[in-house]
Motif scaffolding. Structure first.
Motif, PDB file in Angstrom:
ATOM      1  N   ASP A  86       0.845  -1.189   0.000  1.00 26.94           N
ATOM      2  CA  ASP A  86       0.000   0.000   0.000  1.00 26.94           C
ATOM      3  C   ASP A  86       0.880   1.238   0.000  1.00 26.94           C
ATOM      4  OD1 ASP A  86      -2.825  -0.723   0.000  1.00 26.94           O
ATOM      5  OD2 ASP A  86      -2.406  -1.693   1.913  1.00 26.94           O
ATOM      6  N   LEU A  87       0.329   2.306  -0.557  1.00 30.76           N
ATOM      7  CA  LEU A  87       1.030   3.582  -0.583  1.00 30.76           C
ATOM      8  C   LEU A  87       0.748   4.355   0.697  1.00 30.76           C
ATOM      9  CD1 LEU A  87       0.401   4.734  -4.257  1.00 30.76           C
ATOM     10  CD2 LEU A  87       2.504   3.807  -3.286  1.00 30.76           C
ATOM     11  N   THR A  88       1.802   4.804   1.334  1.00 33.95           N
ATOM     12  CA  THR A  88       1.722   5.712   2.472  1.00 33.95           C
ATOM     13  C   THR A  88       2.771   6.782   2.189  1.00 33.95           C
ATOM     14  OG1 THR A  88       3.272   4.325   3.727  1.00 33.95           O
ATOM     15  CG2 THR A  88       0.923   3.990   4.137  1.00 33.95           C
ATOM     16  N   PHE A  89       2.336   7.999   1.988  1.00 33.82           N
ATOM     17  CA  PHE A  89       3.212   9.030   1.444  1.00 33.82           C
ATOM     18  C   PHE A  89       4.115   9.717   2.456  1.00 33.82           C
ATOM     19  CE2 PHE A  89       0.001   8.502  -1.805  1.00 33.82           C
ATOM     20  CZ  PHE A  89       0.804   8.368  -2.914  1.00 33.82           C
ATOM     21  N   ASN A  90       3.903   9.448   3.738  1.00 31.67           N
ATOM     22  CA  ASN A  90       4.779  10.036   4.748  1.00 31.67           C
ATOM     23  C   ASN A  90       4.753   9.182   6.013  1.00 31.67           C
ATOM     24  OD1 ASN A  90       2.473  10.895   6.326  1.00 31.67           O
ATOM     25  ND2 ASN A  90       2.249  12.600   4.897  1.00 31.67           N
ATOM     26  N   ASN A 140       9.354  12.305   1.645  1.00 32.45           N
ATOM     27  CA  ASN A 140       8.453  13.460   1.641  1.00 32.45           C
ATOM     28  C   ASN A 140       8.516  14.224   2.963  1.00 32.45           C
ATOM     29  OD1 ASN A 140       7.599  12.820  -0.961  1.00 32.45           O
ATOM     30  ND2 ASN A 140       5.999  11.479  -0.199  1.00 32.45           N
ATOM     31  N   ASP A 141       8.771  13.522   4.056  1.00 29.88           N
ATOM     32  CA  ASP A 141       8.887  14.188   5.358  1.00 29.88           C
ATOM     33  C   ASP A 141      10.100  15.112   5.392  1.00 29.88           C
ATOM     34  OD1 ASP A 141       6.770  12.685   7.195  1.00 29.88           O
ATOM     35  OD2 ASP A 141       7.756  11.204   5.911  1.00 29.88           O
ATOM     36  N   VAL A 142      11.213  14.664   4.812  1.00 27.49           N
ATOM     37  CA  VAL A 142      12.411  15.514   4.745  1.00 27.49           C
ATOM     38  C   VAL A 142      12.085  16.779   3.955  1.00 27.49           C
ATOM     39  CG1 VAL A 142      14.727  15.696   3.736  1.00 27.49           C
ATOM     40  CG2 VAL A 142      14.101  13.677   5.070  1.00 27.49           C
ATOM     41  N   ARG A 143      11.412  16.618   2.821  1.00 30.65           N
ATOM     42  CA  ARG A 143      11.058  17.771   1.988  1.00 30.65           C
ATOM     43  C   ARG A 143      10.069  18.695   2.708  1.00 30.65           C
ATOM     44  NH1 ARG A 143       7.353  15.938  -2.202  1.00 30.65           N
ATOM     45  NH2 ARG A 143       5.916  16.336  -0.512  1.00 30.65           N
ATOM     46  N   ASP A 144       9.069  18.118   3.366  1.00 29.37           N
ATOM     47  CA  ASP A 144       8.008  18.923   3.977  1.00 29.37           C
ATOM     48  C   ASP A 144       8.428  19.578   5.295  1.00 29.37           C
ATOM     49  OD1 ASP A 144       6.481  18.126   1.828  1.00 29.37           O
ATOM     50  OD2 ASP A 144       5.337  16.634   2.952  1.00 29.37           O
ATOM     51  N   HIS A 145       9.199  18.856   6.116  1.00 28.43           N
ATOM     52  CA  HIS A 145       9.545  19.377   7.447  1.00 28.43           C
ATOM     53  C   HIS A 145      10.890  20.094   7.487  1.00 28.43           C
ATOM     54  CE1 HIS A 145       6.081  17.486   9.189  1.00 28.43           C
ATOM     55  NE2 HIS A 145       6.444  16.320   8.674  1.00 28.43           N
ATOM     56  N   LYS A 146      11.808  19.688   6.619  1.00 30.91           N
ATOM     57  CA  LYS A 146      13.146  20.287   6.562  1.00 30.91           C
ATOM     58  C   LYS A 146      13.808  20.338   7.944  1.00 30.91           C
ATOM     59  CE  LYS A 146      12.218  23.042   2.440  1.00 30.91           C
ATOM     60  NZ  LYS A 146      10.969  22.424   2.082  1.00 30.91           N
ATOM     61  N   ASP A 147      13.570  19.290   8.742  1.00 33.22           N
ATOM     62  CA  ASP A 147      14.114  19.241  10.100  1.00 33.22           C
ATOM     63  C   ASP A 147      14.388  17.780  10.468  1.00 33.22           C
ATOM     64  OD1 ASP A 147      14.685  19.837  12.834  1.00 33.22           O
ATOM     65  OD2 ASP A 147      12.590  19.431  13.329  1.00 33.22           O
ATOM     66  N   SER A 148      15.655  17.451  10.681  1.00 32.45           N
ATOM     67  CA  SER A 148      16.011  16.053  10.945  1.00 32.45           C
ATOM     68  C   SER A 148      15.435  15.544  12.268  1.00 32.45           C
ATOM     69  CB  SER A 148      17.528  15.870  10.919  1.00 32.45           C
ATOM     70  OG  SER A 148      18.140  16.646  11.926  1.00 32.45           O
ATOM     71  N   THR A 149      15.288  16.422  13.254  1.00 22.26           N
ATOM     72  CA  THR A 149      14.748  15.997  14.551  1.00 22.26           C
ATOM     73  C   THR A 149      13.292  15.557  14.407  1.00 22.26           C
ATOM     74  OG1 THR A 149      16.245  17.508  15.679  1.00 22.26           O
ATOM     75  CG2 THR A 149      14.358  16.700  16.938  1.00 22.26           C
ATOM     76  N   GLN A 205      19.528  16.855   1.256  1.00 18.52           N
ATOM     77  CA  GLN A 205      20.434  15.719   1.404  1.00 18.52           C
ATOM     78  C   GLN A 205      21.043  15.694   2.795  1.00 18.52           C
ATOM     79  OE1 GLN A 205      21.043  13.080  -0.687  1.00 18.52           O
ATOM     80  NE2 GLN A 205      22.183  12.287   1.062  1.00 18.52           N
ATOM     81  N   GLU A 206      21.457  16.862   3.290  1.00 19.54           N
ATOM     82  CA  GLU A 206      22.044  16.939   4.619  1.00 19.54           C
ATOM     83  C   GLU A 206      21.042  16.546   5.701  1.00 19.54           C
ATOM     84  OE1 GLU A 206      23.731  20.848   4.986  1.00 19.54           O
ATOM     85  OE2 GLU A 206      25.305  20.418   3.520  1.00 19.54           O
ATOM     86  N   ILE A 207      19.789  16.960   5.535  1.00 23.78           N
ATOM     87  CA  ILE A 207      18.743  16.589   6.503  1.00 23.78           C
ATOM     88  C   ILE A 207      18.554  15.071   6.474  1.00 23.78           C
ATOM     89  CG2 ILE A 207      16.277  16.749   7.054  1.00 23.78           C
ATOM     90  CD1 ILE A 207      16.443  19.653   5.843  1.00 23.78           C
ATOM     91  N   GLY A 208      18.444  14.493   5.278  1.00 25.96           N
ATOM     92  CA  GLY A 208      18.296  13.046   5.150  1.00 25.96           C
ATOM     93  C   GLY A 208      19.467  12.297   5.746  1.00 25.96           C
ATOM     94  N   ASP A 209      20.668  12.809   5.563  1.00 21.93           N
ATOM     95  CA  ASP A 209      21.860  12.187   6.143  1.00 21.93           C
ATOM     96  C   ASP A 209      21.815  12.208   7.667  1.00 21.93           C
ATOM     97  OD1 ASP A 209      22.835  11.707   3.591  1.00 21.93           O
ATOM     98  OD2 ASP A 209      24.267  13.370   3.627  1.00 21.93           O
ATOM     99  N   ARG A 210      21.301  13.282   8.255  1.00 18.45           N
ATOM    100  CA  ARG A 210      21.235  13.390   9.716  1.00 18.45           C
ATOM    101  C   ARG A 210      20.174  12.459  10.293  1.00 18.45           C
ATOM    102  NH1 ARG A 210      22.155  18.950   8.661  1.00 18.45           N
ATOM    103  NH2 ARG A 210      19.955  19.426   8.860  1.00 18.45           N
TER     104      ARG A 210
END
Length: 151
Positions: A70-74, A100-109, A145-150
């Motif tokens: 199933d698709l779950t987008f976030n 999508n969470d990295v793109r939408d929130h822009k916050d690694s925490t 990319q940096e957020i995803g890496d963190r």
């Protein structure tokens, strides 16, 4: 061309990293289970993911396995899906969420907390299932990319 991505797996509370082949996953057609109409059938594999999983064909990759996809987008949608699922424990649950969470929130925490909640919810709901988290794919945008890496 086969692409390897790293995955984090959680089995019985133990965290481990292992590579996985990115294009080795299948789509939504499970084997014929019509002879088991009266009892709830536990899928061998449950795949929940964002649009990157849209073209996965489980019936080709796992022809002898019961696979539900199933698709779950976030992360929130994936957590809600697990919390509201009415099925016995799948043997393995694969999550491909977080992009999508990295793109939408822009916050690694915030994204890391979303993963923590997803893992806890999944472990509570399906204590006998193995959990696999695919890593967040690389991004062209350096900040994302940096957020995803963190995470």
């Amino acid at each position: 061309k086969t692409m390897l991505t790293s995955c984090v797996g959680i089995t019985n509370g133990n965290l481990h990293n292992k590579p996985t082949r990115k294009n080795q996953v299948r789509t939504e057609t499970p084997p014929d289970l019509s002879n088991q109409q009266d009892k709830e059938v536990s899928p061998d594999l449950l795949i929940l993911g964002d649009s990157n999983t849209r073209t996965i064909k489980p019936d080709i990759l796992y022809p002898d396995k019961a696979v539900k996809k199933d698709l779950t987008f976030n992360l929130t949608e994936a957590t809600d899906y697990v919390q509201n699922a009415a099925m016995p424990d799948p043997k393995v649950i694969i999550f491909h969420v977080g992009t999508n969470d990295v793109r939408d929130h822009k916050d690694s925490t915030t994204v890391s907390e979303g993963f923590r909640k997803l893992i806890e919810t999944t472990h509570d709901k399906f204590p006998h299932s193995s959990i696999v988290l695919s890593s967040i794919p690389p991004r062209d945008d350096r900040n994302l990319q940096e957020i995803g890496d963190r995470v």
